[in-house]
Design a protein around this motif. Structure first.
Motif, short mmCIF file in Angstrom:
data_model
loop_
_atom_site.label_atom_id
_atom_site.label_comp_id
_atom_site.label_asym_id
_atom_site.label_seq_id
_atom_site.Cartn_x
_atom_site.Cartn_y
_atom_site.Cartn_z
N SER A 27 0.85 -1.20 0.00
CA SER A 27 0.00 0.00 0.00
C SER A 27 0.87 1.23 0.00
CB SER A 27 -0.92 0.03 1.23
OG SER A 27 -0.24 0.52 2.37
N GLY A 28 0.23 2.34 -0.28
CA GLY A 28 0.90 3.62 -0.13
C GLY A 28 0.85 4.03 1.34
N LEU A 29 1.30 5.22 1.62
CA LEU A 29 1.31 5.74 2.97
C LEU A 29 -0.11 6.03 3.44
CD1 LEU A 29 3.44 6.54 5.12
CD2 LEU A 29 3.18 8.88 4.30
N VAL A 30 -0.42 5.58 4.65
CA VAL A 30 -1.73 5.83 5.26
C VAL A 30 -1.49 6.72 6.47
CG1 VAL A 30 -3.72 4.77 6.40
CG2 VAL A 30 -2.56 3.55 4.53
N SER A 31 -2.23 7.82 6.56
CA SER A 31 -2.10 8.72 7.71
C SER A 31 -3.32 8.59 8.61
CB SER A 31 -2.00 10.18 7.23
OG SER A 31 -0.78 10.36 6.55
N ILE A 32 -3.07 8.46 9.91
CA ILE A 32 -4.11 8.40 10.92
C ILE A 32 -3.70 9.36 12.04
CG2 ILE A 32 -4.84 6.04 10.36
CD1 ILE A 32 -3.16 5.06 12.76
N PRO A 33 -4.58 9.70 12.95
CA PRO A 33 -4.19 10.64 14.02
C PRO A 33 -2.95 10.19 14.82
CG PRO A 33 -6.56 10.43 13.97
CD PRO A 33 -6.01 9.41 13.00
N ALA A 34 -2.74 8.90 14.99
CA ALA A 34 -1.60 8.40 15.77
C ALA A 34 -0.28 8.44 15.01
CB ALA A 34 -1.88 6.98 16.23
N GLY A 35 -0.32 8.55 13.68
CA GLY A 35 0.91 8.56 12.90
C GLY A 35 0.67 8.13 11.47
N ASN A 36 1.70 7.54 10.86
CA ASN A 36 1.63 7.10 9.47
C ASN A 36 2.12 5.66 9.37
OD1 ASN A 36 1.01 9.76 8.23
ND2 ASN A 36 3.00 10.28 9.08
N PHE A 37 1.59 4.93 8.39
CA PHE A 37 2.05 3.56 8.18
C PHE A 37 1.81 3.14 6.75
CE2 PHE A 37 -2.39 3.05 9.40
CZ PHE A 37 -2.85 2.03 8.57
N THR A 38 2.45 2.04 6.38
CA THR A 38 2.22 1.41 5.09
C THR A 38 2.10 -0.09 5.30
OG1 THR A 38 3.01 1.23 2.81
CG2 THR A 38 4.69 1.21 4.52
N TYR A 39 1.13 -0.69 4.62
CA TYR A 39 0.93 -2.14 4.72
C TYR A 39 1.99 -2.88 3.93
CZ TYR A 39 -3.76 -1.37 6.63
OH TYR A 39 -4.83 -0.99 7.41
N CYS A 40 2.48 -3.99 4.50
CA CYS A 40 3.50 -4.81 3.86
C CYS A 40 3.24 -6.28 4.15
CB CYS A 40 4.89 -4.46 4.43
SG CYS A 40 5.35 -2.73 4.22
N LEU A 41 3.98 -7.13 3.45
CA LEU A 41 3.96 -8.57 3.73
C LEU A 41 5.40 -9.00 3.98
CD1 LEU A 41 1.60 -9.81 0.86
CD2 LEU A 41 1.01 -9.43 3.26
N ASP A 42 5.59 -9.85 4.99
CA ASP A 42 6.91 -10.43 5.19
C ASP A 42 7.07 -11.59 4.21
OD1 ASP A 42 5.75 -12.76 6.32
OD2 ASP A 42 6.50 -12.35 8.33
N PRO A 43 8.22 -12.22 4.10
CA PRO A 43 8.41 -13.30 3.13
C PRO A 43 7.45 -14.48 3.31
CG PRO A 43 10.54 -12.50 3.84
CD PRO A 43 9.51 -11.84 4.72
N ASP A 44 6.88 -14.65 4.50
CA ASP A 44 5.91 -15.72 4.74
C ASP A 44 4.49 -15.30 4.44
OD1 ASP A 44 7.24 -18.19 5.75
OD2 ASP A 44 8.07 -16.79 7.21
N GLY A 45 4.28 -14.03 4.07
CA GLY A 45 2.94 -13.54 3.76
C GLY A 45 2.21 -12.96 4.95
N ASN A 46 2.88 -12.86 6.11
CA ASN A 46 2.25 -12.22 7.27
C ASN A 46 2.06 -10.74 6.98
OD1 ASN A 46 2.12 -14.34 9.37
ND2 ASN A 46 4.35 -14.34 9.17
N SER A 47 0.88 -10.21 7.34
CA SER A 47 0.57 -8.81 7.14
C SER A 47 1.17 -8.00 8.28
CB SER A 47 -0.94 -8.61 7.09
OG SER A 47 -1.25 -7.24 6.90
N ILE A 48 2.08 -7.09 7.92
CA ILE A 48 2.69 -6.20 8.90
C ILE A 48 2.58 -4.78 8.35
CG2 ILE A 48 4.29 -7.92 9.80
CD1 ILE A 48 6.53 -6.57 8.18
N SER A 49 2.74 -3.80 9.22
CA SER A 49 2.84 -2.44 8.71
C SER A 49 4.09 -1.81 9.29
CB SER A 49 1.60 -1.61 9.06
OG SER A 49 1.75 -0.91 10.27
N LEU A 50 4.62 -0.86 8.56
CA LEU A 50 5.74 -0.06 9.00
C LEU A 50 5.13 1.22 9.55
CD1 LEU A 50 8.06 -0.52 5.88
CD2 LEU A 50 7.81 -2.01 7.91
N PHE A 51 5.26 1.46 10.85
CA PHE A 51 4.56 2.55 11.51
C PHE A 51 5.53 3.61 12.04
CE2 PHE A 51 2.78 4.72 15.16
CZ PHE A 51 1.53 5.07 14.70
N SER A 52 5.15 4.86 11.91
CA SER A 52 5.93 5.98 12.43
C SER A 52 4.99 7.04 12.98
CB SER A 52 6.79 6.58 11.32
OG SER A 52 7.52 7.70 11.80
N LYS A 53 5.33 7.59 14.14
CA LYS A 53 4.51 8.68 14.72
C LYS A 53 4.78 9.96 13.99
CE LYS A 53 3.94 6.91 19.33
NZ LYS A 53 3.96 7.17 20.73
#
Length: 130
Positions: A104-130
């Motif tokens: 995904s592209g960058l998603v902004s929410i009141p708590a910060g910003n994140f982008t959806y990703c998949l690890d090599p096993d397909g687990n859904s993770i996001s990269l989050f920054s305040k």
């Protein structure tokens, strides 16, 4: 669902207590997460029935672990939001180079910003920054 018969609503300080991510190859997954997040997971060889790899946190912090298991279908499980050590862009670059996928592209929410990703096993993770 709200239970109207309950006089007190349960509201803990943190509703998320711990996370567990199943991975097909613990050693490769540890290398992936160490590279992407510039950290050092601690492998605990005999934690219950399986070895696990713990995400490091400061004293009193909450984290989770990786364990040998069967990940859900690619991108279909819950998403675990993980803090980045520098910027989302720099962490996303390391993630892609290490075999992960930005979905995904960058998603902004009141708590910060994140982008959806998949690890090599397909687990859904996001990269989050305040």
């Amino acid at each position: 669902m709200h239970n109207r018969n309950t006089a007190i609503s349960f509201q803990p300080e943190n509703f998320n207590i711990w996370f567990e991510l199943p991975v097909t190859d613990l050693e490769k997954a540890v290398s992936f997460y160490n590279t992407v997040f510039r950290t050092e997971l601690t492998v605990v060889p005999e934690a219950g029935q399986n070895p696990i790899a713990m995400f490091p946190v400061k004293e009193g912090g909450r984290a989770g672990h990786l364990y040998p298991g069967k990940p859900p279908a690619r991108g279909s499980g819950p998403t675990v939001h993980l803090p980045v050590p520098d910027t989302i862009e720099a962490t996303a670059k390391r993630l892609k180079e290490a075999g992960g996928e930005v979905v995904s592209g960058l998603v902004s929410i009141p708590a910060g910003n994140f982008t959806y990703c998949l690890d090599p096993d397909g687990n859904s993770i996001s990269l989050f920054s305040k």
